[in-house]
Write an enzyme that holds these catalytic residues in place. Structure first.
Site, PDB file in Angstrom:
ATOM      1  N   CYS A 134       1.443  -1.536  -0.375  1.00 26.97           N
ATOM      2  CA  CYS A 134      -0.284  -0.050  -0.449  1.00 26.97           C
ATOM      3  C   CYS A 134       0.662   1.327  -0.607  1.00 26.97           C
ATOM      4  O   CYS A 134       1.659   1.214  -0.576  1.00 26.97           O
ATOM      5  CB  CYS A 134      -0.647  -0.195   1.237  1.00 26.97           C
ATOM      6  SG  CYS A 134      -2.066   0.920   1.020  1.00 26.97           S
ATOM      7  N   ARG A 143     -12.724   6.193  -0.763  1.00 25.84           N
ATOM      8  CA  ARG A 143     -11.894   5.599  -0.386  1.00 25.84           C
ATOM      9  C   ARG A 143     -11.806   4.244  -1.089  1.00 25.84           C
ATOM     10  O   ARG A 143     -13.174   2.922  -0.582  1.00 25.84           O
ATOM     11  CB  ARG A 143     -11.403   5.167   1.178  1.00 25.84           C
ATOM     12  CG  ARG A 143     -10.974   6.421   1.281  1.00 25.84           C
ATOM     13  CD  ARG A 143     -10.355   6.126   2.907  1.00 25.84           C
ATOM     14  NE  ARG A 143      -9.030   5.232   3.657  1.00 25.84           N
ATOM     15  CZ  ARG A 143      -8.037   6.203   3.202  1.00 25.84           C
ATOM     16  NH1 ARG A 143      -7.182   6.945   2.537  1.00 25.84           N
ATOM     17  NH2 ARG A 143      -7.063   5.038   3.639  1.00 25.84           N
ATOM     18  N   HIS A 188      -3.534  -5.310   2.742  1.00 26.92           N
ATOM     19  CA  HIS A 188      -3.185  -5.589   4.009  1.00 26.92           C
ATOM     20  C   HIS A 188      -3.784  -6.845   3.824  1.00 26.92           C
ATOM     21  O   HIS A 188      -4.441  -7.676   3.146  1.00 26.92           O
ATOM     22  CB  HIS A 188      -3.406  -4.384   4.789  1.00 26.92           C
ATOM     23  CG  HIS A 188      -3.105  -3.107   4.355  1.00 26.92           C
ATOM     24  ND1 HIS A 188      -2.345  -2.752   4.552  1.00 26.92           N
ATOM     25  CD2 HIS A 188      -3.412  -2.231   4.028  1.00 26.92           C
ATOM     26  CE1 HIS A 188      -1.975  -1.372   4.508  1.00 26.92           C
ATOM     27  NE2 HIS A 188      -2.789  -1.110   3.501  1.00 26.92           N
TER      28      HIS A 188
HETATM   29  N1  GLN Z   1      -2.008   6.768   2.170  1.00 28.76           N
HETATM   30  C1  GLN Z   1      -2.833   5.786   1.079  1.00 28.76           C
HETATM   31  C2  GLN Z   1      -3.548   5.820   0.599  1.00 28.76           C
HETATM   32  O1  GLN Z   1      -4.404   6.362   1.101  1.00 28.76           O
HETATM   33  C3  GLN Z   1      -1.898   4.338   1.453  1.00 28.76           C
HETATM   34  C4  GLN Z   1      -3.268   4.115   2.336  1.00 28.76           C
HETATM   35  C5  GLN Z   1      -2.334   2.461   3.243  1.00 28.76           C
HETATM   36  O2  GLN Z   1      -1.245   2.611   3.437  1.00 28.76           O
HETATM   37  N2  GLN Z   1      -3.180   2.441   3.047  1.00 28.76           N
HETATM   38  O3  GLN Z   1      -3.470   5.729  -0.763  1.00 28.76           O
END
Ligand code: GLN
Length: 241
Positions: free
Chosen positions: A96, A130, A193
């Site tokens: 990520c 998101r 993840h």
């Molecule tokens: N900040 C980044 C995003 O939201 C990575 C998030 C994360 O590592 N889960 O795209």
């Protein structure tokens, strides 16, 4: 005294980049290395630390945009050493936020550019929504891979960049092309993840195999009973988005 062969894992920025269970990747790697008969050694690299390039496997986790901003200077500082290791075939797993920073750049929702180190030819730009939830992908190299994604960044693969796989549940790199992650040399970048490695031992074994071959010229895998892992996979695969 142990006559077990040593393999050294370097964890990048655990203080700032380590969310949604990414620490489980380190634990899974440590355990699986022992099961294959190795003696793992774990080294952490945080902002300001001297970089140790005598390492066999590199892993890095996700983080918030603020964590990414915090580490970007240091990451840039060590990037030449990381690039040499990458080109020489050191296996790496970056998740990520760290996946984004292994690319060329990440443009945040505040239109700030966080520079990446360009090991992976990818670009990321924050989207308006998101992408959150359980995710399943299928990969030629590793079969079905299961995890959990939570990111606003949408990633696009540049020329000559192979995805890790294609999404069968969830979103992956972006909302448009169903690709997930990137593969280059022995580097795996992914949004998964979960933790990823406890449920996807084929990836763990890949990292260990490459590391063992690089360091010792061969890898003789142990027979490991993956019965419990298989059960966890079946249960994870039946979860809704
Ligand atoms: N900040 C980044 C995003 O939201 C990575 C998030 C994360 O590592 N889960 O795209």
């Amino acid at each position: 005294m142990t006559d077990r062969l040593k393999l050294r894992i370097l964890q990048l920025y655990p203080d700032d980049m380590n969310i949604y269970g990414d620490r489980g990747n380190l634990l899974a790697l440590d355990r699986r290395l022992r099961q294959h008969g190795f003696e793992p050694e774990i080294i952490n690299h945080n902002v300001g630390d001297k970089f140790n390039k005598d390492v066999d496997i590199i892993i890095g986790g996700g983080g918030q945009d603020s964590g990414q901003e915090k580490i970007q200077e240091d990451l840039k500082y060590i990037s030449n050493k990381l690039k040499i290791l990458a080109e020489n075939g050191t296996p790496m797993l970056v998740i990520c936020g760290m996946y984004q920073l292994f690319g060329n750049q990440f443009i945040t929702s505040q239109s700030k550019t966080i520079e990446g180190i360009g090991i992976l030819n990818i670009e990321t730009i924050a989207g308006n929504e998101r992408l959150i939830g359980n995710i399943k992908i299928t990969s030629d190299k590793f079969g079905d891979i299961i995890g959990y994604e939570n990111h606003s960044g949408q990633t696009y693969l540049g020329e000559n960049t192979e995805p890790l796989g294609y999404v069968t549940l969830g979103e992956g790199n972006n909302l448009h092309d169903k690709s997930e992650g990137a593969l280059y040399k022995n580097i795996i970048g992914t949004y998964l993840h979960g933790s990823l490695l406890p449920k996807n031992p084929r990836i763990t074994d890949f990292l260990i195999q490459q590391a063992a071959i690089n360091r010792y010229g061969k890898f003789i895998p142990a027979e490991i009973n993956d019965g419990l892992i298989e059960k966890a996979r079946v249960s994870a695969m039946s979860r809704p988005r």
